[in-house]
Motif scaffolding. Structure first.
Motif, short mmCIF file in Angstrom:
data_model
loop_
_atom_site.label_atom_id
_atom_site.label_comp_id
_atom_site.label_asym_id
_atom_site.label_seq_id
_atom_site.Cartn_x
_atom_site.Cartn_y
_atom_site.Cartn_z
N ILE A 69 0.83 -1.20 0.00
CA ILE A 69 0.00 0.00 0.00
C ILE A 69 0.87 1.25 0.00
N ASN A 70 1.89 1.28 0.87
CA ASN A 70 2.80 2.43 0.90
C ASN A 70 3.56 2.58 -0.40
N LEU A 71 4.02 1.44 -0.91
CA LEU A 71 4.79 1.45 -2.15
C LEU A 71 3.98 2.01 -3.31
N MET A 72 2.69 1.64 -3.39
CA MET A 72 1.87 2.04 -4.52
C MET A 72 1.66 3.55 -4.57
N VAL A 73 1.69 4.21 -3.43
CA VAL A 73 1.59 5.68 -3.44
C VAL A 73 2.77 6.28 -4.19
N PHE A 74 3.97 5.82 -3.88
CA PHE A 74 5.16 6.30 -4.56
C PHE A 74 5.19 5.83 -6.02
N GLU A 75 4.73 4.61 -6.26
CA GLU A 75 4.70 4.07 -7.62
C GLU A 75 3.81 4.92 -8.52
N LEU A 76 2.67 5.33 -7.98
CA LEU A 76 1.74 6.14 -8.76
C LEU A 76 2.38 7.46 -9.18
N LEU A 77 3.00 8.14 -8.24
CA LEU A 77 3.63 9.43 -8.54
C LEU A 77 4.79 9.26 -9.53
N ALA A 78 5.62 8.26 -9.29
CA ALA A 78 6.77 8.02 -10.17
C ALA A 78 6.30 7.60 -11.56
N GLY A 79 5.23 6.79 -11.61
CA GLY A 79 4.71 6.33 -12.89
C GLY A 79 4.16 7.48 -13.72
N ILE A 80 3.40 8.37 -13.10
CA ILE A 80 2.84 9.52 -13.83
C ILE A 80 3.95 10.42 -14.34
N LEU A 81 4.95 10.68 -13.49
CA LEU A 81 6.06 11.53 -13.90
C LEU A 81 6.85 10.90 -15.04
N GLY A 82 7.11 9.58 -14.94
CA GLY A 82 7.83 8.89 -16.00
C GLY A 82 7.06 8.89 -17.31
N ALA A 83 5.74 8.68 -17.22
CA ALA A 83 4.91 8.67 -18.43
C ALA A 83 4.91 10.04 -19.10
N ARG A 84 4.94 11.08 -18.28
CA ARG A 84 4.94 12.44 -18.82
C ARG A 84 6.28 12.78 -19.47
N ILE A 85 7.38 12.36 -18.84
CA ILE A 85 8.70 12.68 -19.36
C ILE A 85 8.93 11.98 -20.71
N VAL A 86 8.56 10.69 -20.80
CA VAL A 86 8.75 9.97 -22.06
C VAL A 86 7.86 10.57 -23.15
N TYR A 87 6.65 10.99 -22.77
CA TYR A 87 5.78 11.66 -23.76
C TYR A 87 6.44 12.93 -24.28
N ALA A 88 7.12 13.66 -23.40
CA ALA A 88 7.79 14.90 -23.82
C ALA A 88 8.82 14.63 -24.91
N PHE A 89 9.46 13.46 -24.87
CA PHE A 89 10.45 13.12 -25.90
C PHE A 89 9.78 12.87 -27.25
N THR A 90 8.50 12.50 -27.25
CA THR A 90 7.80 12.29 -28.53
C THR A 90 7.41 13.62 -29.17
N ALA A 91 7.44 14.70 -28.40
CA ALA A 91 7.14 16.04 -28.94
C ALA A 91 8.23 16.99 -28.45
N LEU A 92 9.49 16.59 -28.65
CA LEU A 92 10.62 17.27 -28.05
C LEU A 92 10.73 18.75 -28.44
N PRO A 93 10.56 19.13 -29.71
CA PRO A 93 10.70 20.56 -30.05
C PRO A 93 9.76 21.45 -29.24
N TYR A 94 8.51 20.98 -29.06
CA TYR A 94 7.55 21.79 -28.30
C TYR A 94 7.98 21.94 -26.85
N TYR A 95 8.41 20.84 -26.22
CA TYR A 95 8.74 20.88 -24.80
C TYR A 95 10.10 21.53 -24.53
N LEU A 96 10.96 21.57 -25.53
CA LEU A 96 12.20 22.35 -25.37
C LEU A 96 11.89 23.83 -25.27
#
Length: 268
Positions: A50-77
């Motif tokens: 239960i404790n782990l999943m709280v951190f997993e959720l936050l890390a997962g959302i951040l990781g998903a967002r960062i990788v998405y930024a690489f698919t539209a890199l010129p815009y996010y730069l």
């Protein structure tokens, strides 16, 4: 397609409940509850999950967002702060997986737990939760497929993401429903559910910690690579492969190396 699942009335105000968010939340709750029960069966404190999943959720959302930024890199730069605006559209599932995996590694190291034992507990239910997420994608209209002439093609309504994409491609005029397309969201939901059942079976018959995780690292990338061939949303990669296909190849190779290393140790 049903982007708004229902409305909640609170103090006279009506609030829409997004189908995608609802299905993701339902999947997350199932992952937490089933994972905690599995941890108890394997003589691990359910509170750890239960404790782990709280951190997993936050890390997962951040990781998903960062990788998405690489698919539209010129815009996010040009707009770097928008990478952190996780409430805006734009997430890549593999990025979420990588973020969650790194979080699990740090958490287990910090608490002196066995990384692959906890990974094996969570991985089957991750596939189950992922299936719920893809059902949410179907209801929300994202992650759609290419046009098809087969009878199993589905039609999305006017101004949906699929219809707008086909309008930009010159296939239909604005305001028309989409052409029949592959229901890639349902394909992946079904594949993840079958994978969940297989990983549960594997977990009950495994001979070492990490075997279930290796199974996922080999099987899911193969499934995802094939499903990506039928995806119709644009701007998702470089050259002939999508971002998720490149990541699928990398994770598959990593899983194969883990498998060879474990089998050598088991058979030694």
């Amino acid at each position: 397609m049903q982007p708004i699942l229902f409305h909640i009335t609170f103090f006279g105000l009506r609030f829409p409940v997004q189908s995608h968010g609802f299905m993701l939340s339902a999947g997350l709750l199932l992952v937490i509850s089933l994972g905690a029960r599995q941890a108890q069966q394997e003589h691990e404190p359910p509170a750890n999950i239960i404790n782990l999943m709280v951190f997993e959720l936050l890390a997962g959302i951040l990781g998903a967002r960062i990788v998405y930024a690489f698919t539209a890199l010129p815009y996010y730069l040009n707009n770097p702060l928008e990478v952190l605006m996780i409430w805006k559209p734009g997430l890549v599932w593999y990025g979420g997986f990588i973020g969650a995996a790194l979080c699990l590694l740090i958490y287990t190291r910090f608490h002196k737990l066995v990384f692959f034992k906890y990974a094996d507990i969570l991985v089957p239910y991750m596939a189950f939760g992922h299936a719920f997420g893809r059902l949410g994608c179907f209801l929300g209209g994202c992650c759609f497929g290419k046009p098809t002439n087969h009878s199993w093609g589905v039609i999305f309504p006017p101004y949906s993401a699929a219809a707008e994409s086909q309008h930009l491609d010159g296939l239909i005029t604005s305001g028309m429903p989409s052409l029949p397309i592959h229901a890639t969201q349902l394909h992946e939901a079904g594949a993840n559910f079958l994978l969940f059942l297989f990983l549960l079976w594997l977990g009950r018959n495994k001979t070492y910690h990490g075997q279930v995780s290796v199974g996922w690292c080999v099987l899911y990338p193969l499934l995802r690579f094939c499903i990506e061939l039928f995806r119709g949303d644009q701007y998702r990669g470089l050259n002939i492969l999508s971002t998720s296909q490149y990541l699928s190849i990398g994770i598959l190779l990593f899983g194969a190396l883990l498998y060879v290393g474990y089998e050598k140790n088991v058979c030694a």
